[in-house]
Design a protein around this motif. Structure first.
Motif, mmCIF file in Angstrom:
data_model
loop_
_atom_site.group_PDB
_atom_site.id
_atom_site.type_symbol
_atom_site.label_atom_id
_atom_site.label_comp_id
_atom_site.label_asym_id
_atom_site.label_seq_id
_atom_site.Cartn_x
_atom_site.Cartn_y
_atom_site.Cartn_z
ATOM 1 N N VAL A 149 4.853 -2.492 -6.938
ATOM 2 C CA VAL A 149 3.655 -1.708 -7.227
ATOM 3 C C VAL A 149 3.081 -1.174 -5.924
ATOM 4 C CG1 VAL A 149 1.249 -1.857 -8.003
ATOM 5 C CG2 VAL A 149 3.048 -2.918 -9.356
ATOM 6 N N VAL A 150 2.729 0.104 -5.918
ATOM 7 C CA VAL A 150 2.031 0.704 -4.789
ATOM 8 C C VAL A 150 0.543 0.624 -5.109
ATOM 9 C CG1 VAL A 150 1.684 2.810 -3.433
ATOM 10 C CG2 VAL A 150 3.975 2.224 -4.270
ATOM 11 N N SER A 197 0.807 -1.226 0.000
ATOM 12 C CA SER A 197 0.000 0.000 0.000
ATOM 13 C C SER A 197 0.838 1.273 0.000
ATOM 14 C CB SER A 197 -0.953 0.002 1.203
ATOM 15 O OG SER A 197 -0.211 -0.051 2.405
ATOM 16 N N GLY A 198 2.132 1.159 0.231
ATOM 17 C CA GLY A 198 3.019 2.321 0.209
ATOM 18 C C GLY A 198 4.381 1.934 -0.325
ATOM 19 N N ASP A 199 5.264 2.919 -0.447
ATOM 20 C CA ASP A 199 6.581 2.637 -1.034
ATOM 21 C C ASP A 199 7.667 2.338 -0.001
ATOM 22 O OD1 ASP A 199 6.943 5.137 0.051
ATOM 23 O OD2 ASP A 199 7.434 6.123 -1.839
ATOM 24 N N VAL A 215 -0.316 0.960 -10.218
ATOM 25 C CA VAL A 215 -1.124 -0.235 -10.517
ATOM 26 C C VAL A 215 -1.230 -0.435 -12.027
ATOM 27 C CG1 VAL A 215 -3.452 -1.227 -10.347
ATOM 28 C CG2 VAL A 215 -2.404 -0.151 -8.343
ATOM 29 N N ALA A 216 -1.370 0.646 -12.764
ATOM 30 C CA ALA A 216 -1.521 0.570 -14.228
ATOM 31 C C ALA A 216 -0.304 -0.051 -14.912
ATOM 32 C CB ALA A 216 -1.795 1.959 -14.797
ATOM 33 N N THR A 217 0.872 0.020 -14.292
ATOM 34 C CA THR A 217 2.070 -0.561 -14.912
ATOM 35 C C THR A 217 1.975 -2.084 -15.027
ATOM 36 O OG1 THR A 217 3.299 -0.784 -12.825
ATOM 37 C CG2 THR A 217 3.560 1.291 -14.046
ATOM 38 N N GLU A 218 1.105 -2.707 -14.223
ATOM 39 C CA GLU A 218 0.940 -4.156 -14.269
ATOM 40 C C GLU A 218 -0.461 -4.555 -14.720
ATOM 41 O OE1 GLU A 218 3.292 -6.407 -13.948
ATOM 42 O OE2 GLU A 218 4.828 -4.937 -13.414
#
Length: 191
Positions: A64-65, A47-49, A72-75
């Motif tokens: 992914v955060v 949920s965080g970095d 999220v869109a990157t995956e």
């Protein structure tokens, strides 16, 4: 073993996959280690970095955060399998969007409330939701042998009963160190 419920979908001999591991705590880090050692591409999801460095050190290729739509869109529609180790109540909607056609989300953490998700991606992409709790003795032995042969061990912190309140507080906020806490009963009996 801390990894037997994560091991079932990652059994040796399965095709190489893009695997997401939700939660970079004790079980999540074990899942990252196992999936990585089995040759899968591993995406840690949190949920965080704050846990990115921990996840990458354990073997994650990507991070992914889940609270960041761009991250999220990157995956989007790329992951074949997601292991969700989070046991607190939360929405699984961001994870569903990352699953490829015929992808499977395996729920490892047990929640006390209903799971929230939109059904459209489940229907159009033939996505499944499954669960895994624990394996039998043969599976546990196979996992232990694999871990021994590949130098895969859980990150544990031994605590005694005087530290339980502190541990519960840590786990309520987040498992910042990505460790499993193990109660030292013998030491606790000596207190």
């Amino acid at each position: 073993s801390s990894g037997i419920n994560a091991e079932w979908p990652l059994r040796p001999g399965t095709k190489k996959m893009n695997i997401g591991i939700v939660g970079v705590g004790g079980l999540g880090t074990m899942g990252i280690k196992l999936a990585s050692k089995l040759g899968h591409r591993v995406v840690a999801i949190s949920s965080g970095d704050k846990k990115e460095d921990i996840a990458r050190a354990k073997g994650a290729s990507d991070y992914v955060v889940s609270t960041d739509a761009d991250s999220v869109a990157t995956e989007f529609c790329r992951l074949d399998l997601i292991l969700n180790t989070i046991s607190g109540n939360h929405s699984i909607a961001p994870y569903i969007s990352m699953l490829a056609t015929d992808g499977v989300l395996v729920q490892l953490g047990c929640t006390t409330g209903p799971m929230e998700y939109e059904q459209d991606l489940l229907l159009f992409n033939r996505i499944s939701i499954a669960g895994s709790l624990i394996g039998g003795i043969p599976q546990t032995m196979e996992l232990l042998e694999f871990c021994y042969e590949n130098n895969v061990y859980p990150d544990v912190e031994l605590v005694d009963s005087s530290q339980l309140n502190e541990v519960f507080t840590k786990l309520q906020t987040a498992n910042a160190g990505g460790v499993r806490y193990v109660l030292d009963i013998k030491k606790s009996m000596e207190l």
